[in-house]
Design a protein around this motif. Structure first.
Motif, mmCIF file in Angstrom:
data_model
loop_
_atom_site.group_PDB
_atom_site.id
_atom_site.type_symbol
_atom_site.label_atom_id
_atom_site.label_comp_id
_atom_site.label_asym_id
_atom_site.label_seq_id
_atom_site.Cartn_x
_atom_site.Cartn_y
_atom_site.Cartn_z
ATOM 1 N N SER A 130 0.819 -1.217 0.000
ATOM 2 C CA SER A 130 0.000 0.000 0.000
ATOM 3 C C SER A 130 0.849 1.261 0.000
ATOM 4 C CB SER A 130 -0.934 0.016 1.210
ATOM 5 O OG SER A 130 -0.204 0.154 2.409
ATOM 6 N N CYS A 131 2.133 1.142 0.292
ATOM 7 C CA CYS A 131 3.036 2.297 0.313
ATOM 8 C C CYS A 131 3.777 2.507 -0.991
ATOM 9 C CB CYS A 131 4.043 2.143 1.455
ATOM 10 S SG CYS A 131 3.374 2.549 3.072
ATOM 11 N N PHE A 132 3.567 1.638 -1.959
ATOM 12 C CA PHE A 132 4.290 1.789 -3.222
ATOM 13 C C PHE A 132 3.838 3.044 -3.962
ATOM 14 C CE2 PHE A 132 4.984 -3.090 -3.666
ATOM 15 C CZ PHE A 132 5.992 -3.012 -2.732
ATOM 16 N N PRO A 133 4.778 3.778 -4.556
ATOM 17 C CA PRO A 133 4.397 4.934 -5.377
ATOM 18 C C PRO A 133 3.505 4.487 -6.531
ATOM 19 C CG PRO A 133 6.758 4.916 -4.943
ATOM 20 C CD PRO A 133 6.238 3.594 -4.486
ATOM 21 N N LYS A 134 2.536 5.308 -6.850
ATOM 22 C CA LYS A 134 1.577 4.941 -7.899
ATOM 23 C C LYS A 134 1.986 5.418 -9.280
ATOM 24 C CE LYS A 134 -1.069 3.084 -4.810
ATOM 25 N NZ LYS A 134 -1.111 1.604 -4.694
ATOM 26 N N GLU A 135 2.734 6.526 -9.348
ATOM 27 C CA GLU A 135 2.997 7.119 -10.645
ATOM 28 C C GLU A 135 4.476 7.388 -10.888
ATOM 29 O OE1 GLU A 135 0.577 10.591 -10.819
ATOM 30 O OE2 GLU A 135 -1.308 9.456 -10.877
ATOM 31 N N LYS A 136 5.356 6.699 -10.175
ATOM 32 C CA LYS A 136 6.788 6.916 -10.372
ATOM 33 C C LYS A 136 7.522 5.605 -10.152
ATOM 34 C CE LYS A 136 8.653 9.508 -7.186
ATOM 35 N NZ LYS A 136 8.846 10.557 -6.149
ATOM 36 N N PRO A 137 8.680 5.423 -10.785
ATOM 37 C CA PRO A 137 9.445 4.187 -10.604
ATOM 38 C C PRO A 137 9.993 4.082 -9.193
ATOM 39 C CG PRO A 137 10.725 5.777 -11.840
ATOM 40 C CD PRO A 137 9.348 6.364 -11.707
ATOM 41 N N PHE A 138 10.138 2.863 -8.722
ATOM 42 C CA PHE A 138 10.646 2.668 -7.371
ATOM 43 C C PHE A 138 11.427 1.372 -7.269
ATOM 44 C CE2 PHE A 138 6.567 0.533 -7.436
ATOM 45 C CZ PHE A 138 6.723 -0.585 -6.627
ATOM 46 N N ILE A 139 12.227 1.295 -6.209
ATOM 47 C CA ILE A 139 13.026 0.115 -5.899
ATOM 48 C C ILE A 139 12.760 -0.267 -4.450
ATOM 49 C CG2 ILE A 139 15.397 -0.692 -5.515
ATOM 50 C CD1 ILE A 139 16.226 0.970 -7.946
ATOM 51 N N ILE A 140 12.504 -1.528 -4.197
ATOM 52 C CA ILE A 140 12.261 -2.015 -2.837
ATOM 53 C C ILE A 140 13.595 -2.351 -2.188
ATOM 54 C CG2 ILE A 140 11.081 -3.730 -1.420
ATOM 55 C CD1 ILE A 140 9.235 -4.277 -3.821
ATOM 56 N N VAL A 141 13.802 -1.870 -0.964
ATOM 57 C CA VAL A 141 14.989 -2.207 -0.182
ATOM 58 C C VAL A 141 14.524 -2.939 1.072
ATOM 59 C CG1 VAL A 141 17.014 -1.326 1.031
ATOM 60 C CG2 VAL A 141 16.187 -0.159 -1.035
ATOM 61 N N GLY A 142 14.792 -4.236 1.134
ATOM 62 C CA GLY A 142 14.382 -5.051 2.277
ATOM 63 C C GLY A 142 15.563 -5.352 3.172
ATOM 64 N N GLU A 143 15.542 -4.809 4.382
ATOM 65 C CA GLU A 143 16.639 -5.002 5.322
ATOM 66 C C GLU A 143 16.321 -6.119 6.310
ATOM 67 O OE1 GLU A 143 19.262 -2.286 8.450
ATOM 68 O OE2 GLU A 143 17.122 -1.912 8.244
ATOM 69 N N SER A 144 17.235 -7.056 6.474
ATOM 70 C CA SER A 144 17.164 -8.089 7.512
ATOM 71 C C SER A 144 15.794 -8.767 7.564
ATOM 72 C CB SER A 144 17.538 -7.469 8.869
ATOM 73 O OG SER A 144 17.712 -8.452 9.848
ATOM 74 N N PHE A 145 15.018 -8.534 8.612
ATOM 75 C CA PHE A 145 13.697 -9.138 8.784
ATOM 76 C C PHE A 145 12.812 -8.969 7.555
ATOM 77 C CE2 PHE A 145 9.232 -8.279 9.861
ATOM 78 C CZ PHE A 145 8.856 -9.506 10.409
ATOM 79 N N SER A 146 12.957 -7.868 6.838
ATOM 80 C CA SER A 146 12.034 -7.540 5.748
ATOM 81 C C SER A 146 12.435 -8.088 4.386
ATOM 82 C CB SER A 146 11.855 -6.027 5.651
ATOM 83 O OG SER A 146 11.063 -5.541 6.709
ATOM 84 N N GLY A 147 13.537 -8.822 4.306
ATOM 85 C CA GLY A 147 13.907 -9.416 3.030
ATOM 86 C C GLY A 147 12.806 -10.265 2.418
ATOM 87 N N PRO A 148 12.173 -11.156 3.200
ATOM 88 C CA PRO A 148 11.076 -11.943 2.645
ATOM 89 C C PRO A 148 9.933 -11.087 2.116
ATOM 90 C CG PRO A 148 11.873 -12.950 4.665
ATOM 91 C CD PRO A 148 12.567 -11.618 4.544
ATOM 92 N N LEU A 149 9.642 -9.976 2.780
ATOM 93 C CA LEU A 149 8.577 -9.086 2.313
ATOM 94 C C LEU A 149 8.941 -8.438 0.984
ATOM 95 C CD1 LEU A 149 7.616 -7.514 5.733
ATOM 96 C CD2 LEU A 149 6.062 -8.789 4.240
ATOM 97 N N ALA A 150 10.216 -8.118 0.798
ATOM 98 C CA ALA A 150 10.656 -7.565 -0.478
ATOM 99 C C ALA A 150 10.448 -8.580 -1.601
ATOM 100 C CB ALA A 150 12.127 -7.159 -0.397
ATOM 101 N N ALA A 151 10.767 -9.846 -1.332
ATOM 102 C CA ALA A 151 10.576 -10.898 -2.333
ATOM 103 C C ALA A 151 9.095 -11.133 -2.614
ATOM 104 C CB ALA A 151 11.239 -12.187 -1.860
#
Length: 272
Positions: free
Chosen positions: A83-104
């Motif tokens: 729900s936090c992803f930008p809607k109208e611009k390119p983006f890159i997900i950075v998943g640190e430690s605990f959040s790596g699975p969420l990035a995948a």
């Protein structure tokens, strides 16, 4: 809900009333991809501060935070991320430690405008050996007799983290309920999102710390099997590499973005 800094404020309703879900730091043109930062075990995102500072305005950042009062696993946290992803611009997900699975997991959904994924000192399959799964029965008892603050500092930072970083984290870390920490630890013990990572179709960068005592080299090997084309950057330092080596981490991610865009000139430091 998320708030913007630097370009006024905007907001939208979230799943939990009166709770901030992500914070946007906007300092330059929208032609550059925005970094969506997914936090470590604490779930606050406040510890990205040194990394954001090291970017020196060359990229915008959007920091996601997780509910501090709800015991949620990865599948329940995923909507907070997407729900936090930008809607109208390119983006890159950075998943640190605990959040790596969420990035995948988020990358596997192939959201519009996603340009890449950065995995930082993290895993897509539980980093713990199988016998550790027996610890799950202690997640409502002896293990959590430790104060959550102390447990997060112990597990999240590791022995090699500089004393000044530990002190800084201890001062800034807000109160986290034990049931919330237990749910996150249980999620780490059970996670396996290898298939999700295989379904991602954007470039992937993995940042590894040479003195990481929490996430072993085997975790990188698993990522390599899932995505043989993964780019790897090894930085000398302990597990919280974004906090302990923010300049090197920022340089690695900017180089990754430059490769995606095919130009490094986009990331020239803005004039003061």
């Amino acid at each position: 809900m998320f708030t913007k800094t630097g370009e006024g404020k905007s907001s939208r309703s979230g799943r939990t009333q009166n709770s901030e879900r992500c914070t946007v730091n906007s300092q330059q043109a929208v032609t550059r991809p925005e970094l969506v930062l997914l936090p470590g075990l604490d779930g606050t995102g406040i510890f990205f501060e040194p990394f954001i500072k090291a970017l020196e305005g060359r990229l915008t950042t959007r920091t996601v935070s997780y509910p501090m009062d709800q015991p949620l696993g990865y599948s329940e946290l995923l909507p907070y991320v997407t729900s936090c992803f930008p809607k109208e611009k390119p983006f890159i997900i950075v998943g640190e430690s605990f959040s790596g699975p969420l990035a995948a997991m988020a990358g596997a959904q192939r959201p519009e405008n996603l340009m890449g994924i950065v995995l930082v000192a993290t895993f897509v399959k539980s980093p713990m050996p199988p016998w550790v799964n027996r610890l799950k029965r202690f997640l409502r008892g002896p293990l959590l007799d430790l104060r959550p603050r102390k447990l997060i500092i112990t597990l999240g930072l590791g022995r090699d983290c500089p004393a000044e970083v530990k002190k800084w984290v201890h001062e800034k870390l807000p109160r986290l309920e034990r049931k919330v920490l237990a749910a996150r630890l249980k999620a780490v013990l059970e996670v396996n999102v290898r298939e999700e990572l295989k379904r991602t179709d954007v470039p992937v960068l993995y940042i590894a710390a040479t003195r990481d005592r929490l996430v072993s080299r085997k975790c990188l090997d698993v990522v390599w099997i899932c995505r043989p084309d993964v780019q790897v950057k090894i930085i000398d330092g302990p597990h919280p590499i974004l906090q302990c080596r923010p300049e090197d981490s920022a340089a690695a991610i900017i180089e990754f973005c430059s490769g995606i865009l095919g130009s490094a000139s986009v990331f020239v430091k803005p004039l003061a």
